[in-house]
Design an enzyme around this catalytic site. Structure first.
Site, mmCIF file in Angstrom:
data_model
loop_
_atom_site.group_PDB
_atom_site.id
_atom_site.type_symbol
_atom_site.label_atom_id
_atom_site.label_comp_id
_atom_site.label_asym_id
_atom_site.label_seq_id
_atom_site.Cartn_x
_atom_site.Cartn_y
_atom_site.Cartn_z
ATOM 1 N N HIS A 62 0.819 -1.211 0.000
ATOM 2 C CA HIS A 62 0.000 0.000 0.000
ATOM 3 C C HIS A 62 0.851 1.259 0.000
ATOM 4 O O HIS A 62 1.968 1.270 0.507
ATOM 5 C CB HIS A 62 -0.905 0.024 1.230
ATOM 6 C CG HIS A 62 -1.801 -1.160 1.338
ATOM 7 N ND1 HIS A 62 -2.256 -1.634 2.546
ATOM 8 C CD2 HIS A 62 -2.334 -1.975 0.405
ATOM 9 C CE1 HIS A 62 -3.030 -2.681 2.351
ATOM 10 N NE2 HIS A 62 -3.089 -2.912 1.056
ATOM 11 N N LYS A 72 6.044 6.581 6.959
ATOM 12 C CA LYS A 72 5.472 5.728 8.009
ATOM 13 C C LYS A 72 6.559 5.291 8.982
ATOM 14 O O LYS A 72 7.687 5.008 8.582
ATOM 15 C CB LYS A 72 4.844 4.468 7.415
ATOM 16 C CG LYS A 72 3.658 4.729 6.512
ATOM 17 C CD LYS A 72 3.106 3.418 5.947
ATOM 18 C CE LYS A 72 1.910 3.683 5.054
ATOM 19 N NZ LYS A 72 1.377 2.432 4.482
ATOM 20 N N TYR A 132 1.354 2.275 13.580
ATOM 21 C CA TYR A 132 2.278 3.099 12.816
ATOM 22 C C TYR A 132 1.824 4.545 12.777
ATOM 23 O O TYR A 132 0.649 4.851 12.812
ATOM 24 C CB TYR A 132 2.499 2.545 11.400
ATOM 25 C CG TYR A 132 1.273 2.344 10.546
ATOM 26 C CD1 TYR A 132 0.922 3.278 9.575
ATOM 27 C CD2 TYR A 132 0.474 1.220 10.695
ATOM 28 C CE1 TYR A 132 -0.182 3.086 8.769
ATOM 29 C CE2 TYR A 132 -0.634 1.020 9.889
ATOM 30 C CZ TYR A 132 -0.966 1.958 8.933
ATOM 31 O OH TYR A 132 -2.058 1.774 8.144
ATOM 32 N N ASP A 168 -6.470 -6.151 -2.023
ATOM 33 C CA ASP A 168 -5.131 -6.652 -2.325
ATOM 34 C C ASP A 168 -5.151 -7.732 -3.407
ATOM 35 O O ASP A 168 -4.211 -7.842 -4.189
ATOM 36 C CB ASP A 168 -4.443 -7.136 -1.059
ATOM 37 C CG ASP A 168 -4.104 -5.980 -0.117
ATOM 38 O OD1 ASP A 168 -4.067 -4.825 -0.574
ATOM 39 O OD2 ASP A 168 -3.888 -6.240 1.083
#
Length: 183
Positions: A62, A72, A132, A168
């Site tokens: 992603h 991130k 995250y 996905d």
């Protein structure tokens, strides 16, 4: 906090100091001042938390395209994951290269993934929690993915049939994506 360079410039493994005694442990996972001392000047503005019930769950790859690309800082707070960052910056000397790091609740390592990278992770245990930080807000119109098993990238996930979301499963190959990152 210890910073460890990876084979891809800008992707770092961070090892926080852990202080423990008979009661348990304490660690500082983020400090803007300490990050600046390490040469990382990022303003995180959102925290995310995911749960994967079953071992073999794969989330990714992603990213968000410009103008809402995200840096991130990823950590696993329960269980164990294989965390992967893929360089998707056209013209980069490491274009399509990837870094994989095992993040666990025990090792407390974190992976810093800059803008211009796709990110994904595989749960290596049941009941995995991943947290995250990101430096830009989620923008659905900029949300993108590429196929986890894109043969041009060749990430070695160590699994043949992961548990995937519908998104996905339908993700395009990198060559067919509208990724807009230029090195």
């Amino acid at each position: 906090m210890k910073i460890i360079k990876t084979d891809i410039d800008g992707v770092y493994i961070l090892e926080p100091k852990v202080f423990g005694d008979h009661r348990g442990w304490f660690t500082e996972t983020y400090s803007k001042r300490k990050f600046k001392e390490l040469g990382i000047d990022i303003e995180f503005i959102q925290d995310n938390h995911s749960f994967s019930a079953e071992k073999g769950t794969l989330r990714g790859l992603h990213f968000q395209i410009n103008p809402k690309a995200q840096t991130k800082l990823v950590r696993c707070t329960k269980g164990k994951i294989l965390d992967v960052a893929v360089d998707i910056r056209k013209g980069s000397p490491t274009y399509k290269n990837w870094v994989a790091v095992e993040l666990t609740e025990e090792n407390k390592k974190q992976l810093l993934i800059p803008k211009g990278f796709a990110h994904g992770f595989l749960s290596l245990t049941d009941n995995v929690e991943v947290q995250y930080k990101v430096d830009d807000y989620y923008a659905p119109d900029c949300d993108r993915s590429i196929r986890f098993n894109d043969p041009e990238i060749g990430v070695d996930w160590g699994i043949r049939n992961p548990i995937l979301s519908e998104k996905d499963v339908k993700a395009p190959l990198l060559k067919d994506s509208d990724s807009n990152f230029i090195y």
